[in-house]
Write a protein that holds these residues in place. Sequence first.
Motif, PDB file in Angstrom:
ATOM      1  N   PRO A 182       5.647  -0.768 -10.205  1.00 25.77           N
ATOM      2  CA  PRO A 182       4.379  -1.231 -10.766  1.00 25.77           C
ATOM      3  C   PRO A 182       4.618  -2.098 -11.984  1.00 25.77           C
ATOM      4  N   ALA A 183       3.643  -2.900 -12.344  1.00 27.92           N
ATOM      5  CA  ALA A 183       3.740  -3.681 -13.572  1.00 27.92           C
ATOM      6  C   ALA A 183       3.699  -2.732 -14.758  1.00 27.92           C
ATOM      7  N   GLY A 184       4.552  -2.984 -15.739  1.00 23.55           N
ATOM      8  CA  GLY A 184       4.512  -2.194 -16.956  1.00 23.55           C
ATOM      9  C   GLY A 184       5.378  -0.965 -16.955  1.00 23.55           C
ATOM     10  N   GLY A 185       6.162  -0.738 -15.898  1.00 25.48           N
ATOM     11  CA  GLY A 185       7.058   0.404 -15.884  1.00 25.48           C
ATOM     12  C   GLY A 185       6.353   1.671 -15.430  1.00 25.48           C
ATOM     13  N   ALA A 186       7.120   2.735 -15.282  1.00 24.85           N
ATOM     14  CA  ALA A 186       6.580   4.003 -14.797  1.00 24.85           C
ATOM     15  C   ALA A 186       7.507   5.130 -15.201  1.00 24.85           C
ATOM     16  N   ARG A 187       6.961   6.348 -15.209  1.00 22.51           N
ATOM     17  CA  ARG A 187       7.742   7.529 -15.570  1.00 22.51           C
ATOM     18  C   ARG A 187       8.260   8.284 -14.359  1.00 22.51           C
ATOM     19  N   VAL A 188       7.840   7.902 -13.164  1.00 24.80           N
ATOM     20  CA  VAL A 188       8.153   8.655 -11.960  1.00 24.80           C
ATOM     21  C   VAL A 188       8.738   7.733 -10.899  1.00 24.80           C
ATOM     22  N   VAL A 189       9.736   8.249 -10.154  1.00 24.82           N
ATOM     23  CA  VAL A 189      10.318   7.526  -9.020  1.00 24.82           C
ATOM     24  C   VAL A 189      10.092   8.374  -7.768  1.00 24.82           C
ATOM     25  N   LEU A 190       9.352   7.830  -6.814  1.00 25.43           N
ATOM     26  CA  LEU A 190       9.143   8.486  -5.528  1.00 25.43           C
ATOM     27  C   LEU A 190      10.217   7.986  -4.574  1.00 25.43           C
ATOM     28  N   VAL A 191      11.043   8.891  -4.078  1.00 25.33           N
ATOM     29  CA  VAL A 191      12.180   8.547  -3.222  1.00 25.33           C
ATOM     30  C   VAL A 191      11.824   8.943  -1.798  1.00 25.33           C
ATOM     31  N   ALA A 192      11.683   7.946  -0.905  1.00 23.52           N
ATOM     32  CA  ALA A 192      11.140   8.195   0.424  1.00 23.52           C
ATOM     33  C   ALA A 192      12.174   7.985   1.519  1.00 23.52           C
ATOM     34  N   HIS A 193      12.519   9.052   2.224  1.00 16.79           N
ATOM     35  CA  HIS A 193      13.258   8.903   3.468  1.00 16.79           C
ATOM     36  C   HIS A 193      12.374   8.198   4.499  1.00 16.79           C
ATOM     37  N   ASP A 194      12.995   7.436   5.386  1.00 15.77           N
ATOM     38  CA  ASP A 194      12.235   6.610   6.337  1.00 15.77           C
ATOM     39  C   ASP A 194      11.246   5.726   5.588  1.00 15.77           C
ATOM     40  N   GLY A 195      11.665   5.238   4.426  1.00 16.29           N
ATOM     41  CA  GLY A 195      10.774   4.488   3.559  1.00 16.29           C
ATOM     42  C   GLY A 195      10.115   3.280   4.204  1.00 16.29           C
ATOM     43  N   PRO A 196      10.853   2.426   4.931  1.00 12.95           N
ATOM     44  CA  PRO A 196      10.201   1.270   5.558  1.00 12.95           C
ATOM     45  C   PRO A 196       9.089   1.679   6.524  1.00 12.95           C
ATOM     46  N   ALA A 197       9.294   2.763   7.284  1.00 15.14           N
ATOM     47  CA  ALA A 197       8.255   3.219   8.216  1.00 15.14           C
ATOM     48  C   ALA A 197       7.042   3.736   7.447  1.00 15.14           C
ATOM     49  N   TYR A 198       7.266   4.457   6.355  1.00 14.68           N
ATOM     50  CA  TYR A 198       6.165   4.923   5.520  1.00 14.68           C
ATOM     51  C   TYR A 198       5.386   3.746   4.928  1.00 14.68           C
ATOM     52  N   GLU A 199       6.100   2.723   4.507  1.00 13.81           N
ATOM     53  CA  GLU A 199       5.428   1.571   3.897  1.00 13.81           C
ATOM     54  C   GLU A 199       4.599   0.823   4.933  1.00 13.81           C
ATOM     55  N   GLU A 200       5.173   0.636   6.117  1.00 15.77           N
ATOM     56  CA  GLU A 200       4.461  -0.096   7.160  1.00 15.77           C
ATOM     57  C   GLU A 200       3.292   0.715   7.728  1.00 15.77           C
ATOM     58  N   GLY A 201       3.506   2.006   7.956  1.00 18.32           N
ATOM     59  CA  GLY A 201       2.500   2.803   8.646  1.00 18.32           C
ATOM     60  C   GLY A 201       1.519   3.517   7.750  1.00 18.32           C
ATOM     61  N   ALA A 202       1.856   3.674   6.450  1.00 20.47           N
ATOM     62  CA  ALA A 202       0.990   4.438   5.555  1.00 20.47           C
ATOM     63  C   ALA A 202       0.733   3.743   4.230  1.00 20.47           C
ATOM     64  N   ALA A 203       1.218   2.499   4.062  1.00 22.78           N
ATOM     65  CA  ALA A 203       1.037   1.767   2.801  1.00 22.78           C
ATOM     66  C   ALA A 203       1.438   2.639   1.617  1.00 22.78           C
ATOM     67  N   LEU A 204       2.641   3.205   1.697  1.00 22.78           N
ATOM     68  CA  LEU A 204       3.068   4.220   0.741  1.00 22.78           C
ATOM     69  C   LEU A 204       2.980   3.767  -0.705  1.00 22.78           C
ATOM     70  N   SER A 205       3.465   2.563  -1.019  1.00 23.53           N
ATOM     71  CA  SER A 205       3.480   2.128  -2.413  1.00 23.53           C
ATOM     72  C   SER A 205       2.070   1.999  -2.970  1.00 23.53           C
ATOM     73  N   ARG A 206       1.099   1.669  -2.104  1.00 28.70           N
ATOM     74  CA  ARG A 206      -0.282   1.583  -2.556  1.00 28.70           C
ATOM     75  C   ARG A 206      -0.885   2.980  -2.770  1.00 28.70           C
ATOM     76  N   VAL A 207      -0.574   3.905  -1.861  1.00 23.11           N
ATOM     77  CA  VAL A 207      -1.070   5.277  -2.005  1.00 23.11           C
ATOM     78  C   VAL A 207      -0.487   5.928  -3.251  1.00 23.11           C
ATOM     79  N   ALA A 208       0.820   5.705  -3.479  1.00 25.51           N
ATOM     80  CA  ALA A 208       1.489   6.325  -4.622  1.00 25.51           C
ATOM     81  C   ALA A 208       1.034   5.725  -5.935  1.00 25.51           C
ATOM     82  N   GLY A 209       0.689   4.447  -5.949  1.00 22.49           N
ATOM     83  CA  GLY A 209       0.196   3.715  -7.110  1.00 22.49           C
ATOM     84  C   GLY A 209       0.680   4.164  -8.474  1.00 22.49           C
ATOM     85  N   GLY A 210       1.243   3.285  -9.259  1.00 28.35           N
ATOM     86  CA  GLY A 210       1.601   3.583 -10.641  1.00 28.35           C
ATOM     87  C   GLY A 210       2.958   4.215 -10.833  1.00 28.35           C
ATOM     88  N   VAL A 211       3.732   4.390  -9.747  1.00 25.22           N
ATOM     89  CA  VAL A 211       5.086   4.922  -9.868  1.00 25.22           C
ATOM     90  C   VAL A 211       6.037   3.964  -9.152  1.00 25.22           C
TER      91      VAL A 211
END
Length: 236
Positions: A20-49
């Motif tokens: 995210p812009a401005g940095g963050a205090r949390v890192v979400l580490v996702a197995h099967d990350g590309p599939a989560y991003e494509e199928g669930a818009a993970l970075s948008r759902v997680a927002g701010g990390v």
Amino acid sequence: MTPLCVPVLGGTLEVRVVSPAGGARVVLVAHDGPAYEEGAALSRVAGGVHVALLSPGDRNEWYSANPAYADALVDRVLPRLPAGRLVGLGASLGALAMLHAEHRRPGTFDGLFLQSGSFFTAELDPQESGFPRYQRILDFVEQAAPTAARTVLTCGRDEENLHNNRAMARRLGVPLVEVPGGHAMTTWRDALRPHLPPLLREFTDGPSHRPAARHGAGLASGVRDPDRPDRSDPRP
């Protein structure tokens, strides 16, 4: 951002970090990350990390409670991510692998969000006995124990894995969120939206109540977590 490529078990683990812009205090580490991003818009759902999208590589081998993969993840991948509290995410074998990494290397993760984990037992899952790493999974599940990581499990009500997820939730002493659906990305997507952000806020809104895991130099710029030692500090 150029992906990070790390040699792992004779293959390459590719990691793409969405920050995210401005940095963050949390890192979400996702197995099967590309599939989560494509199928669930993970970075948008997680927002701010920060969201670290890990490619699955040789998924059946890496994610099946493999000690060599767990060590590579902790020692060679996580230290290259942005600094911050670590929350692990995975579905099916990816969930199993996250729990196994925390069990093998306690203190790695502050939180775990595990969906439809492949927590096979001989009693509940004899139909999986043809899977090449079935016995390795059975051995780990049998010894799995409560962890200090704040853990949430989700599982679809129509899944074969529902019963072993109920058993694992009891074993770990953590909640299991049962949702409509089967063993599919649509089920995992629909469970993410109401339940993942509250878990992430536990770490973005205040300091963790457990010691910070050791964490190395960042792949991307970010605000240093004040609860972690400075990365340039030579002290252990």
